[in-house]
Design a protein around this motif. Structure first.
Motif, PDB file in Angstrom:
ATOM      1  N   PRO A   8       0.827  -1.207   0.000  1.00 13.44           N
ATOM      2  CA  PRO A   8       0.000   0.000   0.000  1.00 13.44           C
ATOM      3  C   PRO A   8       0.861   1.256   0.000  1.00 13.44           C
ATOM      4  O   PRO A   8       1.924   1.312   0.606  1.00 13.44           O
ATOM      5  CB  PRO A   8      -0.795  -0.136   1.311  1.00 13.44           C
ATOM      6  CG  PRO A   8      -0.804  -1.604   1.594  1.00 13.44           C
ATOM      7  CD  PRO A   8       0.502  -2.119   1.093  1.00 13.44           C
ATOM      8  N   ASN A   9       0.374   2.291  -0.701  1.00 12.15           N
ATOM      9  CA  ASN A   9       1.124   3.529  -0.816  1.00 12.15           C
ATOM     10  C   ASN A   9       1.278   4.222   0.532  1.00 12.15           C
ATOM     11  O   ASN A   9       0.375   4.228   1.368  1.00 12.15           O
ATOM     12  CB  ASN A   9       0.422   4.483  -1.784  1.00 12.15           C
ATOM     13  CG  ASN A   9       0.493   3.983  -3.209  1.00 12.15           C
ATOM     14  OD1 ASN A   9       1.426   3.287  -3.554  1.00 12.15           O
ATOM     15  ND2 ASN A   9      -0.496   4.334  -4.007  1.00 12.15           N
ATOM     16  N   GLU A  11       2.099   7.979   1.983  1.00 14.50           N
ATOM     17  CA  GLU A  11       2.010   9.321   1.403  1.00 14.50           C
ATOM     18  C   GLU A  11       2.712  10.351   2.286  1.00 14.50           C
ATOM     19  O   GLU A  11       2.816  10.199   3.484  1.00 14.50           O
ATOM     20  CB  GLU A  11       0.533   9.704   1.220  1.00 14.50           C
ATOM     21  CG  GLU A  11      -0.267   8.649   0.459  1.00 14.50           C
ATOM     22  CD  GLU A  11      -1.749   8.814   0.662  1.00 14.50           C
ATOM     23  OE1 GLU A  11      -2.143   9.836   1.260  1.00 14.50           O
ATOM     24  OE2 GLU A  11      -2.517   7.939   0.250  1.00 14.50           O
ATOM     25  N   TRP A  62      -5.082  15.108  -2.904  1.00 15.02           N
ATOM     26  CA  TRP A  62      -5.519  14.200  -1.838  1.00 15.02           C
ATOM     27  C   TRP A  62      -6.985  13.786  -1.948  1.00 15.02           C
ATOM     28  O   TRP A  62      -7.467  13.035  -1.109  1.00 15.02           O
ATOM     29  CB  TRP A  62      -5.285  14.850  -0.476  1.00 15.02           C
ATOM     30  CG  TRP A  62      -3.975  14.456   0.119  1.00 15.02           C
ATOM     31  CD1 TRP A  62      -3.729  13.425   0.979  1.00 15.02           C
ATOM     32  CD2 TRP A  62      -2.714  15.072  -0.132  1.00 15.02           C
ATOM     33  NE1 TRP A  62      -2.396  13.366   1.282  1.00 15.02           N
ATOM     34  CE2 TRP A  62      -1.729  14.374   0.624  1.00 15.02           C
ATOM     35  CE3 TRP A  62      -2.305  16.145  -0.910  1.00 15.02           C
ATOM     36  CZ2 TRP A  62      -0.400  14.707   0.618  1.00 15.02           C
ATOM     37  CZ3 TRP A  62      -0.970  16.491  -0.935  1.00 15.02           C
ATOM     38  CH2 TRP A  62      -0.022  15.776  -0.178  1.00 15.02           C
ATOM     39  N   LYS A  63      -7.676  14.213  -2.994  1.00 14.20           N
ATOM     40  CA  LYS A  63      -9.082  13.845  -3.116  1.00 14.20           C
ATOM     41  C   LYS A  63      -9.232  12.354  -3.415  1.00 14.20           C
ATOM     42  O   LYS A  63     -10.279  11.773  -3.161  1.00 14.20           O
ATOM     43  CB  LYS A  63      -9.763  14.677  -4.217  1.00 14.20           C
ATOM     44  CG  LYS A  63      -9.230  14.400  -5.610  1.00 14.20           C
ATOM     45  CD  LYS A  63      -9.932  15.265  -6.665  1.00 14.20           C
ATOM     46  CE  LYS A  63     -11.385  14.885  -6.795  1.00 14.20           C
ATOM     47  NZ  LYS A  63     -12.036  15.576  -7.928  1.00 14.20           N
ATOM     48  N   LYS A  64      -8.180  11.737  -3.966  1.00 13.32           N
ATOM     49  CA  LYS A  64      -8.213  10.301  -4.253  1.00 13.32           C
ATOM     50  C   LYS A  64      -7.148   9.620  -3.408  1.00 13.32           C
ATOM     51  O   LYS A  64      -6.010  10.086  -3.336  1.00 13.32           O
ATOM     52  CB  LYS A  64      -7.964  10.062  -5.748  1.00 13.32           C
ATOM     53  CG  LYS A  64      -8.355   8.675  -6.220  1.00 13.32           C
ATOM     54  CD  LYS A  64      -8.278   8.594  -7.730  1.00 13.32           C
ATOM     55  CE  LYS A  64      -8.814   7.264  -8.260  1.00 13.32           C
ATOM     56  NZ  LYS A  64     -10.235   7.060  -7.964  1.00 13.32           N
ATOM     57  N   LYS A  65      -7.511   8.504  -2.787  1.00 16.64           N
ATOM     58  CA  LYS A  65      -6.588   7.848  -1.859  1.00 16.64           C
ATOM     59  C   LYS A  65      -5.347   7.315  -2.557  1.00 16.64           C
ATOM     60  O   LYS A  65      -4.225   7.542  -2.117  1.00 16.64           O
ATOM     61  CB  LYS A  65      -7.317   6.711  -1.131  1.00 16.64           C
ATOM     62  CG  LYS A  65      -6.463   6.049  -0.067  1.00 16.64           C
ATOM     63  CD  LYS A  65      -7.246   4.999   0.686  1.00 16.64           C
ATOM     64  CE  LYS A  65      -6.375   4.361   1.768  1.00 16.64           C
ATOM     65  NZ  LYS A  65      -7.118   3.314   2.531  1.00 16.64           N
ATOM     66  N   ASN A  66      -5.545   6.597  -3.625  1.00 16.66           N
ATOM     67  CA  ASN A  66      -4.431   6.041  -4.389  1.00 16.66           C
ATOM     68  C   ASN A  66      -4.475   6.600  -5.810  1.00 16.66           C
ATOM     69  O   ASN A  66      -4.905   5.912  -6.741  1.00 16.66           O
ATOM     70  CB  ASN A  66      -4.485   4.500  -4.420  1.00 16.66           C
ATOM     71  CG  ASN A  66      -4.316   3.892  -3.041  1.00 16.66           C
ATOM     72  OD1 ASN A  66      -3.433   4.298  -2.303  1.00 16.66           O
ATOM     73  ND2 ASN A  66      -5.169   2.943  -2.698  1.00 16.66           N
ATOM     74  N   ASP A  69      -0.159   4.762  -8.991  1.00 15.63           N
ATOM     75  CA  ASP A  69       0.406   3.499  -8.514  1.00 15.63           C
ATOM     76  C   ASP A  69       1.599   3.128  -9.387  1.00 15.63           C
ATOM     77  O   ASP A  69       1.698   3.536 -10.550  1.00 15.63           O
ATOM     78  CB  ASP A  69      -0.650   2.397  -8.556  1.00 15.63           C
ATOM     79  CG  ASP A  69      -0.193   1.141  -7.817  1.00 15.63           C
ATOM     80  OD1 ASP A  69       0.690   1.266  -6.945  1.00 15.63           O
ATOM     81  OD2 ASP A  69      -0.701   0.049  -8.123  1.00 15.63           O
ATOM     82  N   TYR A  94      -6.054   9.421 -11.338  1.00 15.98           N
ATOM     83  CA  TYR A  94      -6.745  10.700 -11.230  1.00 15.98           C
ATOM     84  C   TYR A  94      -7.578  10.958 -12.488  1.00 15.98           C
ATOM     85  O   TYR A  94      -7.352  10.329 -13.543  1.00 15.98           O
ATOM     86  CB  TYR A  94      -5.741  11.835 -11.060  1.00 15.98           C
ATOM     87  CG  TYR A  94      -5.059  11.885  -9.709  1.00 15.98           C
ATOM     88  CD1 TYR A  94      -5.764  12.229  -8.562  1.00 15.98           C
ATOM     89  CD2 TYR A  94      -3.701  11.607  -9.593  1.00 15.98           C
ATOM     90  CE1 TYR A  94      -5.134  12.285  -7.327  1.00 15.98           C
ATOM     91  CE2 TYR A  94      -3.054  11.666  -8.363  1.00 15.98           C
ATOM     92  CZ  TYR A  94      -3.777  12.004  -7.235  1.00 15.98           C
ATOM     93  OH  TYR A  94      -3.148  12.054  -6.025  1.00 15.98           O
ATOM     94  N   ARG A 159       2.980  15.411  -3.828  1.00 18.71           N
ATOM     95  CA  ARG A 159       2.534  14.306  -2.980  1.00 18.71           C
ATOM     96  C   ARG A 159       3.445  13.114  -3.252  1.00 18.71           C
ATOM     97  O   ARG A 159       3.594  12.684  -4.400  1.00 18.71           O
ATOM     98  CB  ARG A 159       1.085  13.940  -3.283  1.00 18.71           C
ATOM     99  CG  ARG A 159       0.566  12.794  -2.418  1.00 18.71           C
ATOM    100  CD  ARG A 159      -0.883  12.499  -2.748  1.00 18.71           C
ATOM    101  NE  ARG A 159      -1.373  11.366  -1.967  1.00 18.71           N
ATOM    102  CZ  ARG A 159      -2.613  10.880  -2.058  1.00 18.71           C
ATOM    103  NH1 ARG A 159      -3.489  11.433  -2.898  1.00 18.71           N
ATOM    104  NH2 ARG A 159      -2.980   9.843  -1.318  1.00 18.71           N
ATOM    105  N   TYR A 161       4.357   9.234  -3.053  1.00 17.82           N
ATOM    106  CA  TYR A 161       3.872   7.869  -2.893  1.00 17.82           C
ATOM    107  C   TYR A 161       5.075   6.942  -2.743  1.00 17.82           C
ATOM    108  O   TYR A 161       6.078   7.104  -3.433  1.00 17.82           O
ATOM    109  CB  TYR A 161       3.072   7.416  -4.117  1.00 17.82           C
ATOM    110  CG  TYR A 161       1.721   8.070  -4.270  1.00 17.82           C
ATOM    111  CD1 TYR A 161       0.583   7.499  -3.716  1.00 17.82           C
ATOM    112  CD2 TYR A 161       1.578   9.239  -4.990  1.00 17.82           C
ATOM    113  CE1 TYR A 161      -0.659   8.080  -3.872  1.00 17.82           C
ATOM    114  CE2 TYR A 161       0.346   9.836  -5.161  1.00 17.82           C
ATOM    115  CZ  TYR A 161      -0.780   9.255  -4.597  1.00 17.82           C
ATOM    116  OH  TYR A 161      -2.003   9.844  -4.757  1.00 17.82           O
TER     117      TYR A 161
END
Length: 449
Positions: A8-9, A11, A62-66, A69, A94, A159, A161
């Motif tokens: 899992p990422n 952040e 940050w509106k999308k969790k991942n 990838d 995104y 951001r 990852y």
């Protein structure tokens, strides 16, 4: 077989260079406002704009969790001395384009600082990054994480990852070179790799079959009895003598620790021994392996069974240089004990001087009475290049004379070995595999083995 690793990422947020540059411009406007009051208005407006842009940019990231990838794909083992491909797959989840800076945490042994890639990804786009790593030492290498630094078109924030998972990759002797020889052998294009077409001397001792005569066949191979029965010309065909024992004997003493283009002479010898074993088995001969230093160490009996190449590969993976003096007497004693059938012994070693060769000459001479011995040692290509330069000063003449002395000694070693019935091959490390195979094919063609 390739495999992928992902976790899992993780952040983290960073202020971008564009953010700091914008702040610097606003600060300059505000400072200048003390002297020109009209500049206070754009300065204050700039502060509000920067804060608003940063908040909006943060919301986009940050509106999308991942949002982005990445995964790394590579072979489960690397080939020593070759460029091994590593692929990084990127995916933008995104709904708008982003820019990604990619850093892969490669094993520290490579000491590379250029594994930084840049990619622009459209909404929902995928992209693959390909780069190659060339290891020069066998062993276990550890990959770290993949770091992604993502920015939008506003570019105020980054951001981070963290993708991928640390993994250990084993570096084996050059099996990629082995695959190249295998593919070329299948397509009969070994000449592209430098393998010469060796002219056969006379007829080989093993009869294969009788076939119809075609234009170009040697008339001396006509089988007159078969021709009379079939009422057409028939010829005998012959093949190389098979099931001969070929032993690659690798000296692991301190003289093999010398390096050429980042790889030790031991690693060049290991790669060459692996390829030669494949060629020998491909020609129905039996390939074996022996290593020694101050003691007789690895012994793998000559065989052409299907699993022999894997046994040789695994044995060569573990070999390391010993910094002591090589004991040829131990080699001679154990060879007499373990190898009774006449064999071709390819001894990968190096002689720094005539004196060093003369210390081992007696044992090599005794081996040559029972076997065919081919001594393989190394030519210093950089020394030859240095000796070929035009001297200008007295010091240059002196250094060139020393270089030519060492070159002459190497050539003289070859002549001495020939006088005692020992075959020799003097080659540069980068041409070792090709030259060893050519020498093996030449000796087969001349029926020396």
């Amino acid at each position: 077989m390739n495999f992928q690793f992902r976790i899992p990422n993780i952040e983290r947020m960073y202020l971008s260079r564009r953010f700091y540059l914008s702040c610097f411009i606003v600060i300059v406007l505000l400072l200048c406002g003390y002297f020109v009051p009209l500049l206070f208005v754009p300065g204050k407006t700039g502060v509000v704009a920067i804060l608003a842009a940063a908040v909006f940019d943060g919301w986009l990231l940050w509106k999308k969790k991942n949002g982005v990838d990445a995964s790394r794909t590579c072979a489960p083992r690397f080939s020593n001395g070759d460029g091994n491909p590593v692929r990084i797959a990127l995916e933008n989840r995104y709904l708008y384009p982003v820019h990604v800076d990619v850093t892969d945490e490669i094993p520290v042994v490579f000491q590379r600082r250029d594994i930084l890639f840049h990619a622009d990804l459209a909404p929902g786009a995928r992209k693959e990054i390909l780069y190659r790593l060339r290891p020069v030492t066998r062993g276990a290498y550890r990959f770290g994480h993949i770091r992604l630094f993502v920015t939008t078109r506003l570019g105020m924030l980054e951001r981070r990852y963290t993708c991928g998972e640390p993994v250990d990759i084993k570096v084996y002797p050059s099996y990629l070179m082995l695959h190249r020889y295998e593919l070329m052998a299948i397509s009969n294009n070994l000449t592209e790799l430098g393998i010469k077409r060796i002219r056969r001397i006379g007829h080989h001792t093993e009869f294969e079959h009788i076939k119809e005569y075609v234009k170009g066949d040697d008339y001396r191979t006509i089988n007159w009895k078969a021709s009379a029965r079939r009422h057409q010309l028939m010829v005998n065909t012959y093949q190389d003598e098979r099931s001969q024992q070929i032993y690659s004997i690798i000296d692991k003493g301190r003289i093999m620790q010398s390096a050429f283009h980042g790889m030790t002479l031991l690693d060049y010898s290991i790669n060459a021994a692996l390829v030669l074993s494949f060629v020998a088995i491909h020609r129905e001969d039996k390939a074996g392996l022996i290593t020694f230093a101050d003691n007789f160490e690895t012994f793998l009996p000559a065989s052409k069974q299907p699993g022999q190449m894997q046994l040789i590969l695994e044995s060569l993976y573990r070999e390391q240089t010993d910094f002591g003096e090589s004991d040829y007497s131990s080699l001679y004693v154990h060879l007499n004990k373990h190898v009774s059938k006449r064999s071709l012994l390819l001894i990968y070693t190096n002689f720094d001087s005539i004196t060093g060769m003369e210390r081992q000459l007696n044992y090599m001479q005794q081996l040559s009475r029972q076997h065919v011995v081919l001594a393989i040692f190394f030519e210093n290509a950089e020394l030859k290049t240095f000796a070929a330069r035009s001297p200008h000063t007295g010091e240059d003449y002196f250094q060139q004379a020393i270089a030519e002395k060492f070159i002459f000694e190497k050539q003289h070693v070859t002549n001495i070995l020939r006088q005692y019935g020992i075959y020799s091959l003097l080659t540069t490390p980068d041409r070792l595999s090709v030259n060893v195979i050519n020498k093996y094919l030449e000796m087969k063609a001349k029926q020396i083995i």
